[in-house]
Scaffold this active site. Structure first.
Site, short mmCIF file in Angstrom:
data_model
loop_
_atom_site.label_atom_id
_atom_site.label_comp_id
_atom_site.label_asym_id
_atom_site.label_seq_id
_atom_site.Cartn_x
_atom_site.Cartn_y
_atom_site.Cartn_z
CD GLU A 60 -1.68 -2.42 1.37
OE1 GLU A 60 -2.45 -3.34 1.01
OE2 GLU A 60 -0.58 -2.62 1.93
CG HIS A 129 -11.09 -7.99 5.77
ND1 HIS A 129 -10.50 -8.84 6.67
CD2 HIS A 129 -10.42 -8.18 4.60
CE1 HIS A 129 -9.53 -9.52 6.09
NE2 HIS A 129 -9.46 -9.12 4.83
#
Length: 337
Positions: A60, A129
């Site tokens: 990321e 998540h």
């Protein structure tokens, strides 16, 4: 106009901008060939080629870091972080580089970067998540933060973000991606559908950043919400029968304070809703702004309804979410105060 899910509207917005502006580049983990874990980018690589829609390594920081360089160079990258929970390795790049580039260069460089992230719960994704980290971005000067609540806004806000000269974070509530909720809630699923699918115009259109929308006019109490919680607020107002004015903020930074203040001065009461944990959540900023700007018009304390101050509870996520029942109690208590 065709009725689309939020996923389809986002894909349409990306398609419109990639066709309209060759500087737009789309990438992220599984974004290219596979079309993204939620299929938001499906078909874009086949249409525009691997140089404009491609997969990135599981890195990321690298995804956002390279996008900042592309933006400074003159491209308009729109990158996807697969889940908002995964953005923490890239937080340094967003807060120390992207947000400051215009200021550090005295305007010589800008950072027309868009970072898309699925946010919130609703898929039983557990602690890694399902987080709602919007407050971490709204705290950073130089970042714009967007949270759509429906397909029409999702496409229009995305196009506006891509065209913006500065970095924009788009938090996409994955609980709204495919339309109606599943049945794990305290309200029948059929009652949600009318709010979640919208007639999405074809082609290019813009929903301006920094402009809220009154989703339900009312005179008794103002409800401030964004993303999934807009639908919860609408359901709570219907269940209780309270004449609530529901405002969909749409953009958290810049915030449409004028619309909020006008509404609260009219109603004299305010309830703030968000899915993230209550402590230091974005709702605290909203409560403070209402207090500062509307104090002499308030008939009751400003109320907050939010997620629990706990790590995200996998097994109890539908209790963790503020639902119509919890919001309804807050509305009733605010009216009785």
């Amino acid at each position: 106009m065709p009725r689309k899910t939020m996923i389809e509207a986002i894909r349409d917005g990306l398609d419109v901008m990639m066709e309209r502006d060759k500087r737009v580049v789309v990438y992220g983990e599984d974004v290219g060939y596979f079309g993204g874990v939620f299929r938001c980018t499906a078909g874009l690589q086949a249409k525009y080629g691997k140089e404009r829609c491609f997969d990135a390594p599981i890195n990321e920081s690298g995804i956002v870091g390279t996008a900042i360089g592309m933006a400074a160079y003159g491209l308009r990258p729109c990158v996807e972080i697969q889940f908002a929970d995964y953005m923490y390795p890239a937080y340094d790049q967003l807060t120390q580089e992207a947000s400051r580039l215009r200021y550090r260069s005295a305007g010589d460089f800008t950072c027309p970067l868009v970072v898309r992230m699925p946010t919130g719960g609703g898929i039983f994704g557990g602690q890694t998540h399902s987080q709602s980290p919007e407050a971490l971005f709204t705290h950073v000067a130089g970042l714009k933060v967007v949270v759509p609540s429906n397909p029409v806004d999702a496409k229009g806000l995305l196009i506006a973000a891509i065209e913006d000269p500065d970095p924009v974070i788009i938090l996409e509530p994955k609980r709204l991606y495919n339309g109606p909720f599943d049945g794990h809630h305290d309200r029948p699923v059929t009652s949600w559908s009318k709010h979640e699918l919208g007639e999405v115009p074809d082609g290019h259109y813009v929903v301006p950043l920094g402009k809220a929308l009154i989703r339900r006019p009312g005179a008794a109490v103002t409800v401030l919400a964004y993303g999934t919680m807009v639908h919860v607020a609408l359901a709570a107002a219907e269940e209780t029968g309270i004449d609530a004015e529901v405002i969909d903020l749409r953009t958290l930074v810049p915030l449409d304070l004028d619309t909020i203040v006008e509404s609260v001065k009219k109603t004299g009461r305010c309830v703030v809703i968000h899915e993230a944990t209550m402590t230091s959540g974005y709702g605290a900023e909203l409560v403070t702004l209402v207090q500062e700007n509307c104090f002499y018009h308030l008939e009751a304390p400003v109320a907050r309804v939010a997620g629990w101050d706990t790590p995200y509870p996998h097994a109890q996520e539908w209790d963790y979410f503020p639902g119509p029942a919890r919001v309804g109690r807050a509305l009733i208590e605010t009216m009785e105060a």
